[in-house]
Motif scaffolding. Structure first.
Motif: not given
Lengths: 174, 143
Positions: A66-86
């Motif tokens: 999930x952290x991979x999705x929030x950081x690397x995957x999201x950065x590749x797709x949207x050039x930013x990371x997920x802002x908040x993970x709960x």
């Protein structure tokens, strides 16, 4: 081998795809349109996760993925990371993006047609609320496809109540 | 000299298998690839034995048979690449390099929208890229 496409092309492609499925192919069956759009997103997420996990060592557990999705995957797709993970530590994760790129340029104002009667205003508002929902089905499919490819069976839903901020709820199936 | 490369999906279904010698050996090579899948599973599911290299994609030498050496590589998406070679003095770095290029070719083949996940890879471009990588592996290790 990398080819680049301008972002507005991707936006237009997504908009047209949603509009085609909602208005022409499955005009009176929004659930079918939603599940088709979700399936397209699933395949895209599946293939993208293969590409973006190429250089990385393997994940040890669900949280890593999930952290991979929030950081690397999201950065590749949207050039930013997920802002908040709960998480509730029992298999449910909430990923919040405060300015989700694919819906950031959508108009959210339902009363575009001047003065409407009360009934029309409600119908127009419902229709306007449906449009971003359909786009979000695609994004949910992308996340679901990526996680399935990493070996995590899950269900993903989106919460569009505060656009352009968007939350994705990931429930891992036991 | 590399005799065989194989790509095996996460349910141990073969996605691509290509041998680079005469056809007589191909059944034996398939058998070797099949046996090596068990070794991969064992390596991955026994964290105590693997030690610090648990999360690496490159699994190293899986097992040597009488004529061949078998190397394995496991991606994040549980796809396995198996390499069978007859070289006796293969350098670790060469094999890692091979797998890196092979992984890149595999990802490009998978990203084809006409490719169905779970089915065999039928792309000619992928086959050509793989044979190029195999040929250049042979050259770099005959120094």
């Amino acid at each position: 081998m990398g080819w680049e496409v301008s972002e507005s092309c991707v936006d237009s492609l997504l908009t047209e795809m949603v509009s085609m499925y909602c208005n022409r192919l499955y005009a009176n069956k929004p659930e079918l349109a939603a599940s088709r759009i979700d399936a397209i997103g699933y395949q895209v997420g599946h293939q993208l996760s293969e590409r973006y996990t190429m250089e990385r060592p393997r994940f040890t557990d669900h949280l890593d993925a999930i952290k991979f999705i929030c950081k690397d995957f999201w950065s590749e797709l949207f050039k930013k990371q997920i802002d908040n993970l709960k998480t509730n530590h029992r298999g449910t994760f909430v990923l919040q993006d405060n300015r989700f790129r694919w819906v950031s340029r959508m108009s959210l104002d339902p009363s575009e047609n001047g003065d409407l009667s009360q009934e029309n205003a409600e119908a127009a508002e419902n229709k306007a609320a449906q449009e971003p929902n359909m786009h979000l089905h695609f994004s949910c499919g992308v996340i679901k496809g990526a996680l399935h490819n990493l070996g995590i069976a899950c269900a993903v839903s989106a919460d569009p109540s505060h656009l352009p901020a968007c939350s994705f709820v990931v429930r891992i199936k036991p | 000299m590399i005799v065989c490369v194989a790509v095996v999906g996460h349910q141990n279904n073969p996605l691509y298998i290509q041998s680079f010698t005469d056809a007589d050996d191909s059944l034996k090579l398939r058998h070797i690839v099949h046996c090596s899948l068990d070794v991969v599973d064992e390596r991955v599911n026994n964290p105590k034995k693997s030690g610090p290299t648990l999360n690496e994609t490159f699994l190293g030498l899986l097992y040597p048979t009488e004529n061949y050496k078998v190397y394995g590589y496991l991606t994040n998406t549980k796809v396995k690449f198996i390499l069978v070679t007859t070289d006796l003095d293969v350098k670790d770095a060469d094999v890692r390099n091979f797998f890196r290029r092979f992984h890149a070719a595999y990802v490009d083949a998978i990203s084809n929208p006409f490719h169905e996940p779970g089915k065999k890879i039928t792309s000619k471009t992928f086959a050509e890229r793989v044979s190029t990588i195999v040929k250049s592996f042979g050259m770099s290790s005959t120094r």
